[in-house]
Design an enzyme around this catalytic site. Structure first.
Site, short mmCIF file in Angstrom:
data_model
loop_
_atom_site.label_atom_id
_atom_site.label_comp_id
_atom_site.label_asym_id
_atom_site.label_seq_id
_atom_site.Cartn_x
_atom_site.Cartn_y
_atom_site.Cartn_z
N ARG A 1 1.62 -9.44 9.09
CA ARG A 1 1.60 -9.12 10.52
C ARG A 1 0.77 -10.14 11.31
O ARG A 1 1.05 -10.42 12.47
CB ARG A 1 1.13 -7.69 10.76
CG ARG A 1 2.01 -6.69 10.02
CD ARG A 1 2.22 -5.38 10.72
NE ARG A 1 2.85 -4.43 9.82
CZ ARG A 1 4.18 -4.29 9.66
NH1 ARG A 1 5.02 -5.02 10.36
NH2 ARG A 1 4.67 -3.42 8.80
N GLY B 1 0.82 -1.21 0.00
CA GLY B 1 0.00 0.00 0.00
C GLY B 1 0.85 1.25 0.00
O GLY B 1 0.51 2.25 -0.64
N ASP C 1 0.34 -0.45 12.92
CA ASP C 1 0.76 -1.77 12.44
C ASP C 1 0.97 -2.76 13.59
O ASP C 1 1.20 -3.95 13.34
CB ASP C 1 2.05 -1.64 11.63
CG ASP C 1 1.82 -0.87 10.33
OD1 ASP C 1 0.69 -0.90 9.82
OD2 ASP C 1 2.78 -0.24 9.85
N GLN D 1 0.46 7.59 4.67
CA GLN D 1 0.54 7.35 3.23
C GLN D 1 -0.17 8.47 2.47
O GLN D 1 0.34 8.97 1.46
CB GLN D 1 -0.08 6.01 2.89
CG GLN D 1 0.69 4.85 3.50
CD GLN D 1 0.10 3.50 3.18
OE1 GLN D 1 -0.91 3.39 2.50
NE2 GLN D 1 0.73 2.45 3.67
C1 S3P Z 1 2.98 3.54 6.31
C2 S3P Z 1 1.90 4.10 6.91
C3 S3P Z 1 0.87 3.33 7.61
C4 S3P Z 1 1.27 1.89 7.87
C5 S3P Z 1 2.00 1.27 6.73
C6 S3P Z 1 3.23 2.09 6.34
C7 S3P Z 1 3.96 4.43 5.66
O1 S3P Z 1 -0.29 3.37 6.81
O2 S3P Z 1 0.14 1.11 8.17
O3 S3P Z 1 2.43 -0.04 7.07
O4 S3P Z 1 5.09 3.98 5.38
O5 S3P Z 1 3.63 5.60 5.42
P1 S3P Z 1 -1.36 4.56 7.03
O6 S3P Z 1 -0.62 5.73 7.56
O7 S3P Z 1 -1.92 4.82 5.68
O8 S3P Z 1 -2.34 4.01 8.02
#
Ligand code: S3P
Length: 470
Positions: A430, A115, A357, A191
């Protein structure tokens, strides 16, 4: 003793847990280090990157965009992705023409299970004047993208996605320059914030992203380290929208990045499995070397301590305490963790965001704690690599834990001894690691189905489990 096959990992209870571990390089920082090396013209070196499948997906996309991304010291089989080494980290050398030299890729960009790759590349590609398609595996195709489509459209890029613009594949028609914006993120998500900040570098003025709860700040720190001024402002309770705990992050458009050499600290999200493994096991003493303890990532350590976990922290690196800009660089520490008597804790939405996480492994800690733990506002967990509310409750309940979900809230009453059985990881890294750690302290054998997903973030996880458990 653990036996591992593609179908299942069989974990026997450990009599004791002892040893020293080097967890993989931080996944979030590794993704960004590769992406930012691709945006900067020249040569960048990255040492200690995570070598999981997600970071490999990012490296592959960087190559498709025109950067030369070499695994330093890796053999040809590894480079081609045919072998699957179990080492915790890898070094990279990236030579890139820089953001203005990147070319339209000939193929769709495969983000695999990641993601972070999909969301952050969408922000980068929104400011590049060509069409690209971001896609991934079945799990990634179920993860929401409206949350990035909406702000990136407001900045002037054209984006489309499957199922009424809600799910990947995501098509991006970039535009340069983009429009600077000032907006709240639809959900607290590093993200989403990062996608907007990366697009903002190609915008025609100052962009401000506001989030109701501060999320991990690696993008901000790593941009600053590459010569880009990023301002972070705490929004107090007198904010016009009446939100508390909120932050505003601003960046000026039209800035280019410089190359730097990055040293990636150990992943606190990987370390979390061992923190809980040792805390819940009656005979344990583990030392975790060089773990990143960034204030926006370390919540799992502080939550476990508030539950009574015996965790010692010895700083081993990071910014000087009196550095002029404390938001550059990542603090690092060795963590020593020993058997602990845990007690229940109450976690709210800000804790969930800060330990997003780590909630599945914290649920296992709660199952071994005295009293009833409540976790409120965990709805975002439904949008991860699997529905982690369902996956965590189903798996831990099968093992005998008293855990229930009520909408977006979780409730775990500790003190019911876990008994080994067969649990499904749902192909979610996880969950696979959470259930394997549960097996170290359960009565009888625990069989974790589809365990290889651990390699998404922690390729050597089962080797480490065998090394510390006896
Ligand atoms: C991440 C942000 C998190 C996290 C993902 C990594 C990142 O997601 O769950 O494993 O590297 O920016 P969200 O901030 O979208 O929840």
């Amino acid at each position: 003793m653990t036996t591992l096959s593609t179908e299942a990992a069989v974990v026997a209870p450990a009599e004791r847990l002892r040893g020293e571990l080097v967890v993989p390089g931080d996944k979030s920082i590794s993704h960004r280090a590769l992406m930012f090396a691709t945006l900067a013209a020249g040569e960048s070196r990255i040492s200690g990157a995570g070598d999981g499948d997600d970071v490999r997906s990012t490296a592959a996309v960087c190559r498709e965009l025109g950067a030369n991304v070499e695994r330093v010291g890796a053999d040809d089989d590894e480079i081609a992705g045919r072998a699957h080494p179990t080492s915790a980290t890898v070094d990279y050398r990236v030579v890139s023409p820089g953001v203005d030299g990147l070319a339209q890729p000939a193929v769709d960009l495969d983000c695999g299970n990641s993601g972070t790759s999909l969301r952050l590349f969408a922000g980068i590609l929104a400011g590049l004047p060509f069409r690209t398609v971001l896609d991934g595996d079945d799990s990634l195709r179920r993860r929401p993208v409206a949350r990035i489509i909406e702000p990136l459209r407001a900045m002037g890029a054209t984006l489309h996605a499957r199922s009424d613009d809600s799910l990947p594949p995501l098509t991006v028609f970039g535009r340069s320059p983009l429009r600077a914006v000032d907006r709240w993120t639809p959900v607290p998500s590093a993200q989403v914030k990062s996608a907007i900040l990366l697009a903002a570098l190609r915008a025609d003025g100052r962009t401000t992203v506001r989030e109701s709860v501060a999320t991990r700040d690696h993008t901000e720190r790593m941009l600053r380290a590459r010569g880009i001024a990023v301002r972070t402002e705490q929004l107090g309770s007198d904010d016009a929208d009446g939100r508390t705990g909120a932050v505003a992050i601003s960046v000026e458009g039209g800035r280019t990045m410089t190359t730097i050499d990055e040293r990636v600290p150990g992943d606190v999200s990987g370390a979390a499995f061992w923190l809980v493994a040792a805390a819940i096991h009656p005979d344990s003493d583990l030392l975790l070397r060089n773990v990143g303890v960034n204030p926006t990532r370390r919540a799992v350590i502080d939550i476990l301590r508030s539950m009574g976990a015996d965790i010692e922290e010895r700083p081993t690196g990071g910014p000087e305490p009196d550095a002029t800009d404390p938001g550059v660089g990542e603090p690092i520490a060795d963590l020593r963790v020993r058997s602990s008597e845990l007690r229940a804790v109450d976690l709210g939405p800000a804790d969930v965001s800060a330990a997003i996480d780590e909630i599945p492994i914290l649920c296992l800690a709660a199952a071994h704690a005295r009293g009833t733990t409540t976790i409120r506002g965990a709805g975002e967990l439904r949008h991860k690599e699997s529905d982690r509310i369902a996956g965590t409750t189903d798996g831990l309940r099968a093992l005998g834990a008293d855990i229930a979900a009520d909408g977006d809230d979780l409730r775990i009453t500790g003190g019911h001894p876990l008994v080994g059985t067969t649990v499904d990881s749902l192909d979610d890294h996880r969950l696979a690691m959470t259930f394997a750690i549960a097996g170290l302290s359960a009565n009888g054998q625990t069989t974790v189905l589809r365990p290889n997903s651990a390699s998404i973030s922690y390729p050597g996880f089962f080797a480490d489990l065998g090394r510390v458990g006896s």
